[in-house]
Enzyme design. Structure first.
Site, mmCIF file in Angstrom:
data_model
loop_
_atom_site.group_PDB
_atom_site.id
_atom_site.type_symbol
_atom_site.label_atom_id
_atom_site.label_comp_id
_atom_site.label_asym_id
_atom_site.label_seq_id
_atom_site.Cartn_x
_atom_site.Cartn_y
_atom_site.Cartn_z
ATOM 1 N N ASP A 116 0.841 -1.190 0.000
ATOM 2 C CA ASP A 116 0.000 0.000 0.000
ATOM 3 C C ASP A 116 0.884 1.250 0.000
ATOM 4 O OD1 ASP A 116 -2.449 1.231 -0.128
ATOM 5 O OD2 ASP A 116 -2.747 1.269 2.037
ATOM 6 N N TYR A 118 1.145 5.721 -0.511
ATOM 7 C CA TYR A 118 0.719 6.900 0.259
ATOM 8 C C TYR A 118 0.877 8.080 -0.694
ATOM 9 C CZ TYR A 118 0.783 9.483 4.829
ATOM 10 O OH TYR A 118 0.528 10.271 5.929
ATOM 11 N N GLU A 187 -10.250 3.998 4.067
ATOM 12 C CA GLU A 187 -9.368 4.738 3.183
ATOM 13 C C GLU A 187 -9.805 4.412 1.768
ATOM 14 O OE1 GLU A 187 -5.211 4.120 4.235
ATOM 15 O OE2 GLU A 187 -5.420 5.581 5.862
ATOM 16 N N ARG A 225 -7.676 3.441 13.631
ATOM 17 C CA ARG A 225 -6.722 4.530 13.879
ATOM 18 C C ARG A 225 -6.136 4.511 15.278
ATOM 19 N NH1 ARG A 225 -5.625 5.768 8.750
ATOM 20 N NH2 ARG A 225 -7.440 6.574 7.632
ATOM 21 N N LYS A 241 -4.207 -2.189 10.336
ATOM 22 C CA LYS A 241 -4.572 -2.262 8.922
ATOM 23 C C LYS A 241 -4.848 -3.691 8.468
ATOM 24 C CE LYS A 241 -3.393 2.018 7.542
ATOM 25 N NZ LYS A 241 -4.232 2.898 6.706
ATOM 26 N N THR A 245 -8.896 -5.746 4.086
ATOM 27 C CA THR A 245 -8.846 -4.775 2.991
ATOM 28 C C THR A 245 -9.856 -5.245 1.955
ATOM 29 O OG1 THR A 245 -6.471 -4.499 3.367
ATOM 30 C CG2 THR A 245 -7.350 -3.659 1.289
ATOM 31 N N THR A 332 -4.718 6.514 0.342
ATOM 32 C CA THR A 332 -5.956 7.293 0.406
ATOM 33 C C THR A 332 -5.970 8.395 -0.644
ATOM 34 O OG1 THR A 332 -5.921 6.926 2.771
ATOM 35 C CG2 THR A 332 -7.437 8.611 1.961
ATOM 36 N N GLU A 346 -9.570 12.598 8.068
ATOM 37 C CA GLU A 346 -9.448 13.935 7.479
ATOM 38 C C GLU A 346 -10.786 14.669 7.439
ATOM 39 O OE1 GLU A 346 -6.756 13.659 3.737
ATOM 40 O OE2 GLU A 346 -7.431 11.645 4.260
HETATM 41 CA CA CA Z 1 -3.903 2.970 2.939
#
Ligand code: CA
Length: 396
Positions: A116, A118, A187, A225, A241, A245, A332, A346
């Site tokens: 993954d 970023y 995400e 989180r 995480k 997924t 994300t 966010e």
């Molecule tokens: Ca991610």
């Protein structure tokens, strides 16, 4: 124009044709293509037409198909479009159309390694501001390489799979606390699936992206989180995480995205030559994040800083090989404008500003999140990529 009822001009017209794996009661899973509100049962149709590739379609995953050469895949797509747009094709193919509501869609491919990235500057900047308000929003490496980590391929699940709230450790006042995550998040990402493998020791040049990547899936990188914040220093994301997924059940082949390539927003400073900054391109894909039936964000993929080809070039620059079924996520997707962020972290600005009609900060048990994606199609209209849905179950 296609003869398939309702398909012409829809989001699943013949300029789209994503692949997936479906089952029907008491039948073996096999490969199908989506057209309009139907799945075309490809294996018997291809076998009747004596196509050599038919063997790759009588499979419970797309892996055999994805490993085929570019020329074979282009031939298959050409044949498919011919079948779906001609009278002769209609005679042979109509019996193999199944309403999409009558099939069960499966995880479309056997997932190999999962990485993954970023790649959104807006996302990385927002996260930096929320977590490190007194420091630089972006860390010194961020504009020189696509930052990423190795995730857990074995817990990638198909859209529609319920997501169990994870348990774990989080920071407490005096000592760590243990229990169900209290900051469960999404995400909204795009995933890229490797078709043609590479050899150990080889690097994949950025310009060879299309020779190795088969297609694109929608991807939701569920994130706890509170667990993540306590565990991630110094080695990065781990149990916050790895519990799940979700990816779409449809894989959109790169050929369907020919009209979606667009210029990147701009890279300054110029990345190193192996990241081929002069030829880097992004994708103009519009994303919608729906929470309990209400659209809460519209992240634009075109705002991403790093290109998919740069991610693959970086992923293999040390000689690490890729295999058919390897998956890499974009990270994300967040834009610059309010309401274009792909995570609740966010959208609520660090759990301070509740969003939506339910006034959510983090996800609650019973919440359903659906990610939807559309892009310009080669036929002049828009195409839909596969959607990604998931409902949160209570911890156990
Ligand atoms: Ca991610």
């Amino acid at each position: 124009m296609t003869w398939v009822p309702g398909a012409a001009g829809s989001l699943y017209d013949v300029d789209n044709l994503p692949y997936g794996v479906f089952t029907r009661p008491s039948e073996e899973p096999r490969v199908g293509a989506r057209v309009g509100e139907f799945v075309l049962d490809l294996a018997p149709l291809a076998a009747a037409d004596l196509l050599e590739i038919a063997h790759a379609l009588e499979q419970p995953s797309l892996n055999r198909l994805m490993a085929c050469g570019l020329e074979q895949l282009a031939d298959l797509r050409g044949w498919l479009i011919d079948v779906l747009t001609t009278d002769a094709g209609r005679d042979s193919a109509e019996p193999f159309l199944v309403p999409v509501g009558e099939v069960a869609l499966q995880l479309p491919f056997e997932v190999g390694d999962y990485v993954d990235f970023y790649a959104s500057e807006h996302h990385a900047t927002n996260v930096g501001r929320i977590f490190r308000p007194d420091g630089d929003a972006l860390l010194p490496n961020w504009k020189h390489l696509p930052v990423g980590y190795h995730g857990r391929g074995g817990t990638v699940v198909a859209s529609g799979t319920a997501i169990r709230r994870p348990l774990g450790q989080r920071r407490g006042a005096d000592a760590p606390e243990f229990g169900p995550s209290t900051r469960l998040d999404i995400e909204a990402e795009l995933g890229f699936v490797v078709g043609h493998p590479s050899a150990l020791g080889d690097r994949i040049a950025a310009e060879d992206f299309g020779a190795h990547v088969f297609g694109v899936v929608g991807l939701n990188d569920w994130s706890a989180r509170d667990i993540q914040a306590w565990e991630y220093v110094p080695l990065g994301p781990f149990l916050g995480k790895s519990f799940a997924t979700s990816i779409s059940t449809w894989v959109t082949p790169l050929a369907a995205l020919d009209a979606a390539w667009t210029a990147l927003p701009g890279q300054d400073p110029k990345p190193l030559p192996y990241l081929a900054p002069d030829s880097a391109r992004g994708l103009d894909i519009a994303v919608e994040v729906e929470l309990n039936g209400e659209v809460i964000a519209r992240p634009p993929y075109a705002a991403m800083y790093w290109s998919p080809a740069q991610m693959l070039a970086h992923l293999t620059v040390n000689g690490a090989s890729v295999r058919t079924g390897d998956l890499f996520g974009s990270g994300t997707i967040s834009g610059a404008e309010p309401g274009t962020q792909g995570s609740l972290l966010e959208l609520t600005w660090g759990w301070h500003e509740p969003i939506g009609r339910d006034g959510r900060l983090a996800l609650e048990d019973g919440d359903t999140v659906i990610l939807r994606y559309t892009a310009p199609g080669t036929g002049g209209g828009r195409i839909a990529l596969g959607e990604v849905s998931g409902r949160i179950l209570p911890a156990h």
